[in-house]
Design a protein around this motif. Structure first.
Motif, short mmCIF file in Angstrom:
data_model
loop_
_atom_site.label_atom_id
_atom_site.label_comp_id
_atom_site.label_asym_id
_atom_site.label_seq_id
_atom_site.Cartn_x
_atom_site.Cartn_y
_atom_site.Cartn_z
N ALA B 36 0.90 -1.32 0.02
CA ALA B 36 -0.10 0.16 0.09
C ALA B 36 0.89 1.36 -0.14
O ALA B 36 0.59 2.22 -0.60
CB ALA B 36 -0.87 -0.04 1.29
N GLU B 37 2.04 1.15 0.35
CA GLU B 37 2.83 2.58 0.69
C GLU B 37 3.46 2.72 -0.63
O GLU B 37 3.70 3.83 -1.12
CB GLU B 37 3.96 2.16 1.86
CG GLU B 37 3.67 2.20 3.19
CD GLU B 37 3.00 0.87 3.86
OE1 GLU B 37 2.63 0.03 2.98
OE2 GLU B 37 3.11 0.71 4.84
N THR B 40 1.03 3.65 -4.92
CA THR B 40 0.62 4.91 -5.48
C THR B 40 1.80 5.57 -6.06
O THR B 40 1.92 5.92 -7.23
CB THR B 40 -0.32 5.69 -4.50
OG1 THR B 40 -0.89 4.84 -3.71
CG2 THR B 40 -1.23 6.47 -5.32
N PRO B 41 2.89 5.70 -5.04
CA PRO B 41 4.10 6.57 -5.76
C PRO B 41 4.65 5.76 -7.01
O PRO B 41 5.20 6.39 -7.74
CB PRO B 41 5.03 6.41 -4.48
CG PRO B 41 4.15 6.51 -3.30
CD PRO B 41 3.02 5.68 -3.69
N ILE B 43 3.20 4.07 -9.36
CA ILE B 43 2.19 4.44 -10.38
C ILE B 43 2.67 6.17 -10.88
O ILE B 43 3.06 6.20 -12.00
CB ILE B 43 0.74 4.45 -10.04
CG1 ILE B 43 0.26 3.13 -9.65
CG2 ILE B 43 -0.08 5.02 -11.20
CD1 ILE B 43 -1.15 2.95 -9.04
N GLU B 44 2.98 7.02 -9.98
CA GLU B 44 3.57 8.28 -10.38
C GLU B 44 4.51 8.25 -10.99
O GLU B 44 4.82 8.98 -12.23
CB GLU B 44 3.23 8.99 -9.03
CG GLU B 44 2.04 9.79 -8.75
CD GLU B 44 2.46 10.73 -7.39
OE1 GLU B 44 2.77 10.18 -6.27
OE2 GLU B 44 2.26 11.85 -7.68
N PHE B 69 -3.71 -12.57 0.05
CA PHE B 69 -4.75 -11.86 0.00
C PHE B 69 -4.81 -10.35 0.13
O PHE B 69 -5.34 -9.49 -0.70
CB PHE B 69 -5.84 -12.34 0.96
CG PHE B 69 -6.26 -13.82 0.63
CD1 PHE B 69 -6.07 -14.47 -0.49
CD2 PHE B 69 -6.68 -14.61 1.85
CE1 PHE B 69 -6.42 -15.54 -0.62
CE2 PHE B 69 -7.17 -16.01 1.58
CZ PHE B 69 -6.88 -16.67 0.42
N THR B 70 -4.14 -9.94 1.26
CA THR B 70 -4.06 -8.28 1.54
C THR B 70 -3.27 -7.75 0.41
O THR B 70 -3.63 -6.62 -0.05
CB THR B 70 -3.23 -8.44 2.87
OG1 THR B 70 -3.95 -9.05 3.85
CG2 THR B 70 -3.15 -6.76 3.30
N ARG B 73 -5.40 -7.43 -2.72
CA ARG B 73 -6.45 -6.61 -2.63
C ARG B 73 -6.03 -4.86 -2.77
O ARG B 73 -6.60 -4.00 -3.16
CB ARG B 73 -7.15 -6.53 -1.31
CG ARG B 73 -8.20 -7.62 -1.26
CD ARG B 73 -9.18 -7.68 -0.16
NE ARG B 73 -8.35 -8.17 1.08
CZ ARG B 73 -8.49 -9.38 1.62
NH1 ARG B 73 -9.17 -10.24 0.87
NH2 ARG B 73 -7.67 -9.59 2.56
N VAL B 74 -4.82 -4.68 -2.32
CA VAL B 74 -4.17 -3.37 -2.37
C VAL B 74 -4.22 -3.07 -3.82
O VAL B 74 -4.69 -2.12 -4.17
CB VAL B 74 -2.92 -3.42 -1.97
CG1 VAL B 74 -2.07 -1.96 -2.29
CG2 VAL B 74 -2.77 -3.29 -0.35
N LEU B 76 -5.81 -4.61 -6.53
CA LEU B 76 -7.42 -4.54 -6.92
C LEU B 76 -8.05 -3.27 -6.64
O LEU B 76 -8.67 -2.78 -7.18
CB LEU B 76 -7.98 -5.97 -6.36
CG LEU B 76 -7.51 -7.09 -7.06
CD1 LEU B 76 -7.78 -8.22 -6.36
CD2 LEU B 76 -8.34 -7.09 -8.45
N ALA B 77 -7.96 -2.91 -5.41
CA ALA B 77 -8.75 -1.77 -4.93
C ALA B 77 -8.13 -0.40 -5.61
O ALA B 77 -9.03 0.33 -5.76
CB ALA B 77 -8.62 -1.31 -3.14
N ALA B 78 -6.81 -0.33 -5.74
CA ALA B 78 -6.35 0.53 -6.45
C ALA B 78 -6.68 0.76 -7.85
O ALA B 78 -7.04 1.85 -8.60
CB ALA B 78 -4.67 1.02 -6.25
N ALA B 81 -10.22 1.69 -8.64
CA ALA B 81 -10.75 3.21 -7.95
C ALA B 81 -10.07 4.09 -9.20
O ALA B 81 -10.73 4.68 -9.74
CB ALA B 81 -9.96 3.52 -6.94
#
Ligand SMILES: [Zn+2]
Lengths: 345, 231
Positions: B36-37, B40-41, B43-44, B69-70, B73-74, B76-78, B81
């Motif tokens: 999760a950390e 996103t960076p 992708i940027e 799993f965890t 999901r990080v 998949l959720a991103a 969205a």
């Protein structure tokens, strides 16, 4: 680089909440104007287990989140290009559940090129009262009671909290769930026990009021009470469930109200605010309002929908935090054991 | 057409962008537990280095598992969205397909094996067909012994790939003669390549139609032990 946003009364924040068993989203304008709020509860998928199963919760959040966000935007009747920031609970809570919301929220912020704000779920509960009455004045005493927390907090100003007392064992909501399950009242225990108690005599048994001898002590303990209920039922198998439920509830509410009242006196609070899932309990609401009336201070009880987990309180807190701290960096994760940020004095 | 690929089903976080001209940029970090950390960076960063704006992306591809799993999901959720916010379609690809893809030129049976923790692995089997690979055994989860038994039952030349094959190298080689090599984690470049082929056939999904592949029922354990207190 994301757009710099200085929040004002027109700033529209999308809030997202996935820390436990509610998947929620909301749009809030200017920190207190709830434009739309959607909560999708997972109660049914956890009912068979009598408690929240973390892996089931995480799976359900992933499935529910996009439709919940879409519905929130549609119900608000705004174009998503109007959204100025995305706020999301990043703790405390179930790690797998939190990560679904945080990952989605950061991705939305990236896609829309707006700031992301990580929100402390406990702080958000303190803010739920401001959603319905922004005129509340500090200092306030907040009684935060839920399945995971029981705490008395002095709110000195926006973002300024002092812990006055907290549970040393079970949370009040946990005690409700455990006793409800013991009495065979079903899940979730809070509302089930509340309903059952309506038909019982609250003075039928006097269960112990733990830690209430010393007036200076504002901490709570509920595990002994749960044990007392179990022992009493074993000794008196013929006593009806309604009387037990009512007497148990009375014991919990007595302690909560007495300590909240004392806390308010001690800090000279202008008012008392209730938050968290147990704040939906009808006896607690009634008794606390009565106490406030006789003490001549303001009692503020958010609506039941604002007491239980929702995303409007997340968006509202996000607005305040964006104002005080600015955006949260996108390399942040989730914090399952996040605590309320406290000031020293 | 530009596709953004997101892969977080194992220890690795992967981001790639590409399209008709092939894979333009990839980012892969395999440090586990901080999906999760990092995501996103990442992708940027990947888009910036490729000099591509998010607004230019026309499809989001995502690894749908099986995997941890965890972490899964990080991603998949991103991914969901992003697709929702950008109003673009999605393509979901199996982590096992991704692991097998770089081995598509062998004439052996390719067996991607992903560590499922608790002494178990996820696996499936592929063989070469004109133009790529064909799955010949459905994705399964089970103890390493079951995998070895499955391999023995086929008695063909086998190439095992993936972090599960690496971790249980001794157990697998003890029971069955095969080669273990190839990528340890699902290569994110392959995600964009495979998604591109599907995009050409317009095999798109909406975010709500993307299904994670768990293969394992949730552990129904709750946080307190109250059951035994009931008389
Ligand atoms: Zn809560």
């Amino acid at each position: 680089m994301t757009r710099n946003v200085v929040p004002d009364s027109n700033t529209l924040v999308l809030g997202i909440e996935t820390s436990c068993d509610e998947t929620a989203a909301a749009l809030v304008m200017g920190g207190n104007d709830v434009v739309s709020t959607v909560v999708s509860s997972q109660i049914e998928v956890h009912a068979d287990f009598g408690g929240v199963v973390p892996e089931i919760a995480s799976r359900a959040h992933l499935q529910a989140l996009n439709p919940v966000i879409a519905r929130t935007i549609v119900e608000a009747g705004v174009d998503e290009s109007r959204i100025d920031a995305v706020a999301c609970t990043y703790g405390p809570g179930l790690i797998g559940a939190l990560l679904v919301g945080v990952s989605a929220a950061k991705a939305l912020a990236l896609a829309w090129d707006v700031p992301f704000v990580g929100v402390n779920h406990l702080e958000a509960h303190l803010y739920s009262a401001f959603l319905e009455d922004p005129s509340l004045e500090f200092p306030l005493v907040v009684l935060l009671v839920s399945g995971g927390h029981t705490m008395l907090v002095e709110m000195q100003g926006h973002g300024r909290y002092r812990l006055l007392g907290q549970t040393i064992d079970d949370a009040a909501g946990e005690a409700f769930d455990k006793v409800a399950r013991f009495l065979g009242l079903g899940y979730p225990g809070g509302p089930a026990l509340d309903r059952e108690a309506m038909n019982g005599d609250p003075d039928f048994v006097r269960f112990p009021r733990a830690m209430s001898d010393d007036p200076s002590n504002l901490d709570f303990s509920f595990s002994g009470l749960k044990t007392a209920v179990v022992n009493y039922c074993r000794k008196h198998p013929d006593v009806g469930t309604a009387d037990i439920a009512a007497s148990f509830q009375m014991a919990v509410v007595d302690v909560l109200v007495a300590k909240t009242r004392r806390a308010a006196q001690r800090i000279g609070a202008t008012g008392i605010v209730l938050g968290g899932g147990v704040a939906a309990n009808s006896l607690l609401r009634e008794e606390l309002l009565g106490a406030c009336a006789s003490d001549g201070i303001r009692g503020f009880l958010p609506s039941r929908a604002m007491c239980t987990d929702n995303a409007a309180m997340i968006a509202a807190t996000g607005w305040y935090r964006l104002k005080s701290d600015g955006p949260t960096p996108l390399d942040v994760g989730a914090f399952p054991n996040l605590r309320l940020p406290l000031v020293d004095a | 057409m530009l596709i953004l690929g997101i892969e977080t089903a194992t220890q690795q976080v992967g981001v790639a962008v590409g399209g008709h001209e092939g894979v333009i940029a990839t980012f892969e970090v395999a440090r586990g537990r901080r999906h999760a950390e990092i995501l996103t960076p990442a992708i940027e960063f990947t888009l910036k280095q490729a000099d591509i704006e998010l607004a230019e992306i026309s499809c989001i591809a995502v690894d749908v598992g099986p995997g941890l799993f965890t972490g899964m999901r990080v991603g998949l959720a991103a991914a969901k969205a992003l697709a929702q916010a950008l109003r673009i379609p999605m393509i979901g690809i199996s982590s096992l397909d991704l692991l097998a893809f770089p081995c598509r030129h062998t004439d052996r049976v390719v067996v991607p094996v992903i560590d499922a923790r608790k002494g178990e692995v996820f696996w499936s089997m592929y063989r070469q067909v004109p133009g790529g690979l064909q799955q010949v055994a459905a994705p399964t989860v089970g103890p390493v012994d079951d995998l070895v038994a499955d391999l023995l039952a086929r008695s063909q030349d086998v190439l095992c790939v993936g972090d599960g094959a690496e971790r249980y190298r001794d157990e697998i080689l003890d029971g069955y003669r095969c080669e273990i090599s190839g990528p340890a984690y699902p290569p994110v470049g392959a995600l964009v390549q495979l998604a591109h082929a599907r995009a050409l056939r317009e095999e798109y999904l909406r975010p709500g139609e993307i299904e994670p592949v768990y293969l394992r029922a949730p552990d129904a354990q709750i946080n307190w032990s109250v059951r035994e207190e009931r008389p």
